[in-house]
Design a protein around this motif. Structure first.
Motif, short mmCIF file in Angstrom:
data_model
loop_
_atom_site.label_atom_id
_atom_site.label_comp_id
_atom_site.label_asym_id
_atom_site.label_seq_id
_atom_site.Cartn_x
_atom_site.Cartn_y
_atom_site.Cartn_z
N TYR A 9 0.80 -1.22 0.00
CA TYR A 9 0.00 0.00 0.00
C TYR A 9 0.84 1.28 0.00
CZ TYR A 9 -4.92 1.28 0.26
OH TYR A 9 -6.20 1.69 -0.05
N ASP A 10 2.15 1.15 -0.06
CA ASP A 10 3.05 2.30 -0.10
C ASP A 10 2.85 3.25 1.08
OD1 ASP A 10 4.35 1.58 -2.46
OD2 ASP A 10 2.80 2.46 -3.70
N ASP A 11 2.30 2.76 2.18
CA ASP A 11 2.01 3.60 3.34
C ASP A 11 1.27 4.87 2.91
OD1 ASP A 11 1.96 4.13 6.08
OD2 ASP A 11 3.82 5.27 6.03
N TYR A 12 0.28 4.68 2.05
CA TYR A 12 -0.43 5.79 1.41
C TYR A 12 -1.92 5.68 1.69
CZ TYR A 12 -2.16 8.83 -2.33
OH TYR A 12 -2.80 9.81 -3.03
N ALA A 13 -2.56 6.79 1.96
CA ALA A 13 -4.01 6.82 2.15
C ALA A 13 -4.66 7.10 0.81
CB ALA A 13 -4.39 7.88 3.18
N LEU A 27 -4.79 -16.73 -3.86
CA LEU A 27 -5.72 -15.62 -4.05
C LEU A 27 -5.22 -14.34 -3.39
CD1 LEU A 27 -8.40 -14.98 -5.39
CD2 LEU A 27 -9.56 -15.63 -3.27
N PHE A 28 -4.69 -14.44 -2.17
CA PHE A 28 -4.23 -13.23 -1.48
C PHE A 28 -3.10 -12.52 -2.22
CE2 PHE A 28 -0.99 -11.59 1.55
CZ PHE A 28 -1.59 -10.35 1.77
N PRO A 29 -2.05 -13.22 -2.70
CA PRO A 29 -1.02 -12.49 -3.46
C PRO A 29 -1.59 -11.81 -4.71
CG PRO A 29 -0.19 -14.62 -2.77
CD PRO A 29 -1.65 -14.61 -2.44
N LEU A 30 -2.55 -12.45 -5.38
CA LEU A 30 -3.18 -11.81 -6.54
C LEU A 30 -3.87 -10.53 -6.11
CD1 LEU A 30 -4.31 -11.73 -9.46
CD2 LEU A 30 -6.22 -13.15 -8.61
N ARG A 31 -4.64 -10.58 -5.03
CA ARG A 31 -5.37 -9.41 -4.57
C ARG A 31 -4.41 -8.32 -4.08
NH1 ARG A 31 -9.96 -9.49 -7.17
NH2 ARG A 31 -11.52 -10.94 -6.38
N ALA A 32 -3.33 -8.71 -3.43
CA ALA A 32 -2.36 -7.73 -2.97
C ALA A 32 -1.71 -7.03 -4.16
CB ALA A 32 -1.30 -8.40 -2.10
N TRP A 33 -1.40 -7.80 -5.20
CA TRP A 33 -0.81 -7.21 -6.41
C TRP A 33 -1.80 -6.26 -7.08
CZ3 TRP A 33 -2.44 -8.03 -11.55
CH2 TRP A 33 -1.62 -7.44 -12.52
N GLN A 34 -3.07 -6.64 -7.15
CA GLN A 34 -4.09 -5.77 -7.75
C GLN A 34 -4.22 -4.48 -6.96
OE1 GLN A 34 -7.41 -8.51 -7.70
NE2 GLN A 34 -7.14 -9.04 -9.87
N ALA A 35 -4.20 -4.58 -5.65
CA ALA A 35 -4.31 -3.37 -4.82
C ALA A 35 -3.09 -2.48 -5.05
CB ALA A 35 -4.43 -3.75 -3.35
N HIS A 36 -1.91 -3.07 -5.06
CA HIS A 36 -0.69 -2.27 -5.26
C HIS A 36 -0.69 -1.61 -6.63
CE1 HIS A 36 3.51 -1.09 -4.93
NE2 HIS A 36 3.70 -1.59 -6.14
N LYS A 37 -1.10 -2.33 -7.64
CA LYS A 37 -1.14 -1.77 -8.99
C LYS A 37 -2.07 -0.57 -9.07
CE LYS A 37 -2.04 -3.14 -13.79
NZ LYS A 37 -2.51 -4.24 -14.69
N PHE A 38 -3.17 -0.62 -8.32
CA PHE A 38 -4.12 0.48 -8.32
C PHE A 38 -3.60 1.67 -7.51
CE2 PHE A 38 -7.77 2.97 -7.22
CZ PHE A 38 -8.68 2.79 -8.23
N VAL A 39 -2.99 1.39 -6.36
CA VAL A 39 -2.59 2.45 -5.43
C VAL A 39 -1.31 3.14 -5.87
CG1 VAL A 39 -1.81 2.88 -3.06
CG2 VAL A 39 -3.75 1.35 -3.47
N HIS A 40 -0.37 2.40 -6.41
CA HIS A 40 0.99 2.91 -6.63
C HIS A 40 1.05 4.19 -7.47
CE1 HIS A 40 5.30 2.65 -6.45
NE2 HIS A 40 5.41 2.54 -7.77
N PRO A 41 0.33 4.30 -8.58
CA PRO A 41 0.41 5.55 -9.35
C PRO A 41 0.00 6.78 -8.54
CG PRO A 41 -0.59 3.83 -10.67
CD PRO A 41 -0.50 3.30 -9.28
N ILE A 75 -1.81 7.03 -13.89
CA ILE A 75 -3.22 7.25 -13.54
C ILE A 75 -4.02 7.34 -14.83
CG2 ILE A 75 -4.85 8.84 -12.46
CD1 ILE A 75 -2.58 9.68 -10.58
N GLY A 76 -5.06 6.55 -14.92
CA GLY A 76 -5.83 6.46 -16.16
C GLY A 76 -6.76 7.64 -16.37
N PRO A 77 -7.32 7.74 -17.57
CA PRO A 77 -8.27 8.81 -17.87
C PRO A 77 -9.58 8.60 -17.11
CG PRO A 77 -8.18 7.26 -19.68
CD PRO A 77 -7.09 6.86 -18.73
N ASP A 78 -10.35 9.65 -17.00
CA ASP A 78 -11.64 9.59 -16.32
C ASP A 78 -12.74 9.68 -17.37
OD1 ASP A 78 -13.85 9.74 -14.77
OD2 ASP A 78 -13.30 11.55 -13.68
N PRO A 79 -13.37 8.56 -17.73
CA PRO A 79 -14.39 8.59 -18.77
C PRO A 79 -15.66 9.30 -18.34
CG PRO A 79 -14.28 6.42 -17.78
CD PRO A 79 -13.14 7.20 -17.21
N ASP A 80 -15.81 9.52 -17.05
CA ASP A 80 -17.00 10.21 -16.55
C ASP A 80 -16.79 11.71 -16.47
OD1 ASP A 80 -19.63 9.99 -15.80
OD2 ASP A 80 -19.20 9.84 -13.66
N SER A 81 -15.61 12.19 -16.88
CA SER A 81 -15.31 13.60 -16.79
C SER A 81 -16.13 14.38 -17.80
CB SER A 81 -13.81 13.83 -17.05
OG SER A 81 -13.50 15.20 -17.05
#
Length: 600
Positions: A120-124, A477-491, A566-572
């Motif tokens: 989680y990069d110690d990030y909120a 399953l947990f390593p997969l989920r941890a990787w998914q969370a990190h991939k989302f949070v890191h940018p 960080i990806g584009p926002d299609p709802d913008s």
């Protein structure tokens, strides 16, 4: 045998488990396909309009389909598979269940505390998480709100446009959440261990779930231990414990409350009410009372009138206090009425619950709730969804505490489906997070029913299968989920770090065309650190000119966000305020000042 203990066998355990999984997963996939008829982007790779759809397609759907196919194959080939499993036996554990539960809790704490940095990069990430840390700063100083420096009061809305309560004269502000979760983080900060608060609470929830299981099945410590294992190997529990969300505290407090409630007596009930007071004030007061409501109903059905009256009166007072908390907090800082700034779903006017309900009604609620359920079942130990469903159905016949545990899902789910079907950020389905201990206990109850009447020769294979699926949940399953969370949070963590490194005195955030970059508008509550970060859309043209004339200004725009991943926002949507403000910035030389290492 009691109604809450093992009963007659209801079939071979893994055939029943696979069958329930196949039906459950198939029903959710069918619901997802039906929803796709109205929202084709769910499956067709088109731009997602809500985060729920993005997470469904990028994190959850493949897991669900894999589970559905695997459970179907087990049903077809279960004869040969069962034959292979025959004769497998696990070594007997010589340690006492209590010692194993303690070791499990310690392992949970260490794993999730390490994950706050490694995953989680110690990030909120979300505003919910950031605001818990925001409030913790001034709560640690002994105040209920933070005073804004006078020079920045006109810019208050731009400094924090979301989930904020301010006094009418903008002399003070705080988050729009109740304070107990933030207070826990403030206590952790006093010993330089704020990041350890959620991991510690996750460990407490494991121990408390074990303790509740010992109350429910005093002659079966193995069932209590099973419930603790199922909880501690949930990807939702583990990843959420790496965050500042209040949900881990909800889980721990709910299980402590239930242990005290089952303990009974003056000390037990007094302790449960005290815990209930804190749990109701964690961040939004509705979640804990919804957990408690079925147990109060149980008291009424059992004609325990005095105990029921005690809890009804106590929770009426608790809810009244927390509803009055914000007027009390504002009274400590200012006599003026509060103002509210908020973007997105959720409460927007303090105490105006009817307005909140009307605003929250969402035609997409059925699709969103299907996606939420998919997210919930695919983030648990693989045994929990089918076993909890089996146990929940049986619990309505068993009555008592187990029925109350099952009713908690019905009551909370119905309320959330109406008021807050869109959860936004979250790992698993966080609005049911406080009920994960209930799910683990119901699953342990179901396991006792499925295996209680098995011949002795078949029990080792059943236990080996349970261990195998738990190992797949934890190590697959947990390593997969941890990787998914990190991939989302890191940018976002990288972008926040770059903004903090900027040599500019002020950084303006252009949050258009980049997903959730409004969340990068973050400042400490006392504005003691630089740079000050403002959401450009929420300040006037005159204020932009004023900032340019007095400070060095940098711009963080969509191009910067995209460079960080960080990806584009299609709802913008186009906002005429943005080009006007960009023109003013260009006139005063911005964007020449770089943001960290990314400049425009």
């Amino acid at each position: 045998m009691t109604a809450e203990g093992p009963a007659r066998p209801v079939g071979a355990p893994f055939g029943k488990i696979a069958g329930v999984w196949f039906v459950l997963a198939g029903a959710l996939i069918a619901g997802m396909l039906a929803g796709a008829a109205l929202a084709p982007q769910w499956l067709a790779g088109q731009p997602w309009k809500r985060l729920t759809e993005r997470l469904l397609t990028t994190q959850d759907w493949l897991v669900l389909i894999t589970i559905c196919v695997t459970s179907g194959l087990w049903l077809v080939f279960r004869g040969p598979a069962a034959a292979l499993a025959t004769g497998i036996a696990l070594p007997k554990l010589r340690a006492r269940p209590r010692a194993i539960a303690a070791g499990l809790a310690i392992a949970c704490f260490l794993l999730t505390w390490a994950g706050t940095w490694l995953v989680y990069d110690d990030y909120a990430l979300s505003m919910d998480e950031f605001m818990a840390n925001f409030d913790a700063v001034f709560l640690a100083h002994g105040t209920l709100m933070a005073r804004l420096p006078e020079a920045w009061r006109p810019f208050a809305h731009g400094l924090q446009p979301m989930f904020v309560f301010m006094t009418a004269d903008k002399t003070a502000w705080s988050s729009a959440y109740l304070p107990v979760n933030a207070a826990l983080r403030a206590l952790g900060g006093l010993v330089a261990a704020r990041s350890a608060v959620s991991p510690f609470l996750a460990a407490v929830s494991v121990l408390a779930t074990f303790a509740v299981g010992r109350r429910l099945w005093p002659a079966r410590p193995d069932l209590a231990l099973l419930a603790a294992v199922l909880l501690a190997t949930s990807s939702q529990v583990l990843v959420t414990a790496m965050t500042a969300y209040a949900m881990t505290a909800h889980l721990a407090f709910n299980m402590i409350w239930l242990w005290l409630f089952l303990r009974g007596g003056r000390a037990g009930h007094a302790g449960a009410i005290a815990v209930g007071f804190l749990a109701s004030g964690l961040h939004q007061f509705v979640f804990h009372p919804l957990f408690v409501a079925p147990f109060v109903l149980q008291l009424l059905l059992e004609r325990r009138w005095s105990a029921a009256a005690l809890y009804i009166l106590a929770y009426a007072a608790i809810c009244a206090f927390w509803l009055a908390y914000w007027p009390l907090a504002f009274a400590t800082m200012s006599s003026g009425a509060p103002t509210v700034h908020e973007v997105g779903a959720g409460a927007a006017r303090m105490g105006d619950w009817a307005w909140v309900l009307v605003r929250s009604l969402d035609a997409a609620a059925p699709r969103l709730m299907i996606a939420n359920l998919i997210r919930f079942v695919t983030w648990q130990n693989l045994l929990v969804p089918p076993l909890a469903l089996i146990g929940g159905v049986a619990a309505f016949k068993a009555k008592g505490t187990l029925r109350s545990l099952a009713l908690g899902f019905v009551v909370t789910g119905a309320a959330i489906a109406v008021v807050m079907p869109y959860q936004g950020h979250g790992w698993g389905y966080r609005y049911w997070h406080g009920l994960l201990g209930s799910a683990a206990l119901l699953a342990a109850f179901a396991w006792s029913r499925l295996t209680g009447g098995l011949p002795q020769a078949r029990k080792p294979a059943a236990h080996a299968g349970l261990a195998a699926l738990t190992a797949v949940s934890l190590f697959g399953l947990f390593p997969l989920r941890a990787w998914q969370a990190h991939k989302f949070v890191h940018p976002y963590a990288l972008a926040e770090a770059a903004i903090r490194r900027s040599s500019a005195q002020v950084v303006l955030i252009d949050d258009t065309r980049a997903a959730f970059t409004i969340d990068l508008t973050r400042n400490d509550p006392y504005l003691a650190s630089a740079p000050h970060v403002l959401a450009m859309r929420f300040i006037s043209l005159a204020q932009v000119r004023d900032l340019c004339s007095r400070y060095t200004v940098a711009l963080f725009g969509p191009a910067d966000a995209h460079r960080f991943g960080i990806g584009p926002d299609p709802d913008s949507e186009d906002d005429e305020r943005v080009p006007q403000r960009l023109a003013v910035l260009r006139a005063c030389g911005v964007p020449r000042q770089p943001v960290g290492g990314v400049g425009a």
